[in-house]
Design a protein around this motif. Structure first.
Motif, mmCIF file in Angstrom:
data_model
loop_
_atom_site.group_PDB
_atom_site.id
_atom_site.type_symbol
_atom_site.label_atom_id
_atom_site.label_comp_id
_atom_site.label_asym_id
_atom_site.label_seq_id
_atom_site.Cartn_x
_atom_site.Cartn_y
_atom_site.Cartn_z
ATOM 1 N N GLY A 99 9.852 -10.281 -10.401
ATOM 2 C CA GLY A 99 9.556 -9.249 -9.409
ATOM 3 C C GLY A 99 8.240 -8.537 -9.619
ATOM 4 O O GLY A 99 7.834 -7.746 -8.775
ATOM 5 N N ASN A 127 -0.508 -1.460 -8.225
ATOM 6 C CA ASN A 127 -0.770 -1.125 -6.825
ATOM 7 C C ASN A 127 -0.395 -2.313 -5.935
ATOM 8 O O ASN A 127 -0.992 -3.388 -6.067
ATOM 9 C CB ASN A 127 -2.253 -0.783 -6.655
ATOM 10 C CG ASN A 127 -2.562 -0.248 -5.265
ATOM 11 O OD1 ASN A 127 -1.836 -0.516 -4.308
ATOM 12 N ND2 ASN A 127 -3.644 0.495 -5.156
ATOM 13 N N PRO A 128 0.598 -2.152 -5.030
ATOM 14 C CA PRO A 128 1.006 -3.297 -4.205
ATOM 15 C C PRO A 128 -0.100 -3.813 -3.287
ATOM 16 O O PRO A 128 -0.049 -4.942 -2.831
ATOM 17 C CB PRO A 128 2.186 -2.749 -3.399
ATOM 18 C CG PRO A 128 2.057 -1.281 -3.427
ATOM 19 C CD PRO A 128 1.366 -0.935 -4.710
ATOM 20 N N ASN A 129 -1.117 -2.973 -3.030
ATOM 21 C CA ASN A 129 -2.221 -3.414 -2.173
ATOM 22 C C ASN A 129 -3.150 -4.413 -2.866
ATOM 23 O O ASN A 129 -4.042 -4.976 -2.223
ATOM 24 C CB ASN A 129 -3.012 -2.202 -1.687
ATOM 25 C CG ASN A 129 -2.168 -1.302 -0.797
ATOM 26 O OD1 ASN A 129 -1.711 -1.721 0.251
ATOM 27 N ND2 ASN A 129 -1.926 -0.085 -1.250
ATOM 28 N N ILE A 132 -3.065 -7.684 -1.089
ATOM 29 C CA ILE A 132 -3.874 -7.746 0.136
ATOM 30 C C ILE A 132 -5.340 -7.944 -0.221
ATOM 31 O O ILE A 132 -6.042 -8.755 0.391
ATOM 32 C CB ILE A 132 -3.715 -6.444 0.959
ATOM 33 C CG1 ILE A 132 -2.246 -6.211 1.306
ATOM 34 C CG2 ILE A 132 -4.567 -6.485 2.209
ATOM 35 C CD1 ILE A 132 -2.002 -4.874 1.977
ATOM 36 N N GLN B 50 10.461 -4.932 -1.304
ATOM 37 C CA GLN B 50 10.250 -6.336 -0.947
ATOM 38 C C GLN B 50 11.289 -7.160 -1.691
ATOM 39 O O GLN B 50 11.520 -6.946 -2.896
ATOM 40 C CB GLN B 50 8.853 -6.793 -1.370
ATOM 41 C CG GLN B 50 8.582 -8.258 -1.056
ATOM 42 C CD GLN B 50 7.305 -8.764 -1.702
ATOM 43 O OE1 GLN B 50 7.088 -8.586 -2.884
ATOM 44 N NE2 GLN B 50 6.456 -9.377 -0.915
ATOM 45 N N ARG B 71 11.383 -5.707 -5.523
ATOM 46 C CA ARG B 71 10.471 -4.735 -6.131
ATOM 47 C C ARG B 71 10.176 -3.622 -5.139
ATOM 48 O O ARG B 71 10.225 -3.826 -3.919
ATOM 49 C CB ARG B 71 9.183 -5.388 -6.607
ATOM 50 C CG ARG B 71 8.322 -5.950 -5.496
ATOM 51 C CD ARG B 71 7.135 -6.691 -6.059
ATOM 52 N NE ARG B 71 6.301 -7.196 -4.992
ATOM 53 C CZ ARG B 71 5.054 -6.796 -4.749
ATOM 54 N NH1 ARG B 71 4.492 -5.890 -5.510
ATOM 55 N NH2 ARG B 71 4.363 -7.302 -3.751
ATOM 56 N N ASP B 74 6.330 0.956 -2.599
ATOM 57 C CA ASP B 74 5.836 2.230 -2.050
ATOM 58 C C ASP B 74 4.321 2.289 -2.237
ATOM 59 O O ASP B 74 3.803 1.938 -3.307
ATOM 60 C CB ASP B 74 6.482 3.407 -2.803
ATOM 61 C CG ASP B 74 7.884 3.706 -2.289
ATOM 62 O OD1 ASP B 74 8.210 3.276 -1.168
ATOM 63 O OD2 ASP B 74 8.643 4.352 -3.026
ATOM 64 N N GLY B 75 3.621 2.719 -1.218
ATOM 65 C CA GLY B 75 2.160 2.803 -1.305
ATOM 66 C C GLY B 75 1.475 1.640 -0.610
ATOM 67 O O GLY B 75 0.255 1.649 -0.436
ATOM 68 N N LEU B 76 2.268 0.627 -0.223
ATOM 69 C CA LEU B 76 1.682 -0.504 0.493
ATOM 70 C C LEU B 76 1.186 -0.054 1.862
ATOM 71 O O LEU B 76 1.912 0.626 2.596
ATOM 72 C CB LEU B 76 2.721 -1.609 0.655
ATOM 73 C CG LEU B 76 2.247 -2.900 1.317
ATOM 74 C CD1 LEU B 76 1.370 -3.692 0.355
ATOM 75 C CD2 LEU B 76 3.433 -3.757 1.748
ATOM 76 N N ASP B 77 -0.034 -0.439 2.198
ATOM 77 C CA ASP B 77 -0.587 -0.135 3.528
ATOM 78 C C ASP B 77 -0.068 -1.204 4.493
ATOM 79 O O ASP B 77 -0.592 -2.324 4.538
ATOM 80 C CB ASP B 77 -2.121 -0.150 3.456
ATOM 81 C CG ASP B 77 -2.761 0.292 4.764
ATOM 82 O OD1 ASP B 77 -2.159 0.042 5.832
ATOM 83 O OD2 ASP B 77 -3.853 0.868 4.725
#
Lengths: 156, 102
Positions: A99, A127-129, A132, B50, B71, B74-77
């Motif tokens: 994960g 950071n999940p971004n 991207i 997710q 997972r 939070d914070g994902l755009d």
């Protein structure tokens, strides 16, 4: 392509690399690639004495990765450098968990006909971004640096 | 019937501790998630998650995702994510068409 540069690629591009006569790997445009960087979620993990095998899913393909932990087995009397590398590798292996979003860098290899990354270093992305950002960097570099352009139409 | 899925994302709307079933929503769409196999995932209502797993269609025609991986994201755009995903798919499609023609 410079063999010391980590090429940012989506997993689908890595698994579709072709093998060259000199046992290296090439993109569809013929450019050679040795080192790659990818970002994905860990969806499988298998720890053995001498290695950690895990699978990275970036939404485009599943990519096997192997992190070697065999530094102390390579010679009868491991050097301080081997011990340091082993310690670093074990610390990195402990970070790999199901994960987690991870950036993985390493060398492309093939095991039983399947492409994989032999990991040189990795890090957990908090950071999940970051995922991207990696996609957009892959697209930009693919178009502007790696020359992965769509085919030209006959009337263009 | 079981389908392998691409990642499913959504806001956590419900979570039942007894059954370990969560409900996530994205817009007008909701999906039930079986989280019994997950470890180290802390569920907080209103957070964004997710999940990756197998989509199972039950006899009553309801779908549930049996999550293998989950997972908190939070914070994902989300707008940037959706736009980038379209760009990425187009880029992959272009590359694959080139691959076939060369």
């Amino acid at each position: 392509m410079d063999r010391y540069v980590h090429v940012k690629l989506l997993n689908s591009f890595i698994v579709s690399l072709s093998k060259t006569p000199d046992y290296r790997f090439a993109l569809s445009n013929g450019k050679r690639v040795s080192l790659v960087e990818t970002v994905g979620v860990v969806v499988g993990r298998e720890r053995k004495d001498k290695f950690l095998r895990f699978h990275l899913d970036d939404g485009s393909a599943l990519l096997p990765c192997i992190l070697w932990l065999n530094h102390l087995y390579l010679s009868p009397s491991p050097s301080p450098r081997d011990e340091l590398l082993f310690t670093m590798a074990v610390e990195q292996a402990e970070e790999v968990a199901l994960g987690k979003l991870m950036t993985v860098r390493g060398r492309i290899t093939e095991y039983r006909g399947v492409k994989q990354i032999t990991v040189s270093n990795l890090r957990v992305e908090e950071n999940p971004n970051a995922e991207i950002l990696h996609w957009l960097q892959c697209i930009k570099l693919g178009k502007e640096s790696y020359n992965l352009r769509p085919p030209l139409t006959s009337n263009s | 019937m079981v389908y392998l899925t691409k990642p499913s994302k959504g806001w956590l709307q419900e979570y039942c501790v007894d059954t370990a079933v969560a409900v996530i929503v994205d817009g007008n769409v909701s999906l039930r998630i079986d989280t019994q196999h997950l470890r180290d995932v802390h569920f907080r209502l209103g957070s964004f998650y997710q999940f990756i797993g197998e989509l199972v269609i039950q006899p009553d025609n309801n779908a549930i995702l049996q999550a293998r991986v989950g997972r908190n994201v939070d914070g994902l755009d989300l707008n940037l994510y959706n736009q980038s995903l379209q760009l990425r798919r187009q880029f992959e499609a272009d590359h694959m068409s080139r691959h076939k023609t060369t």
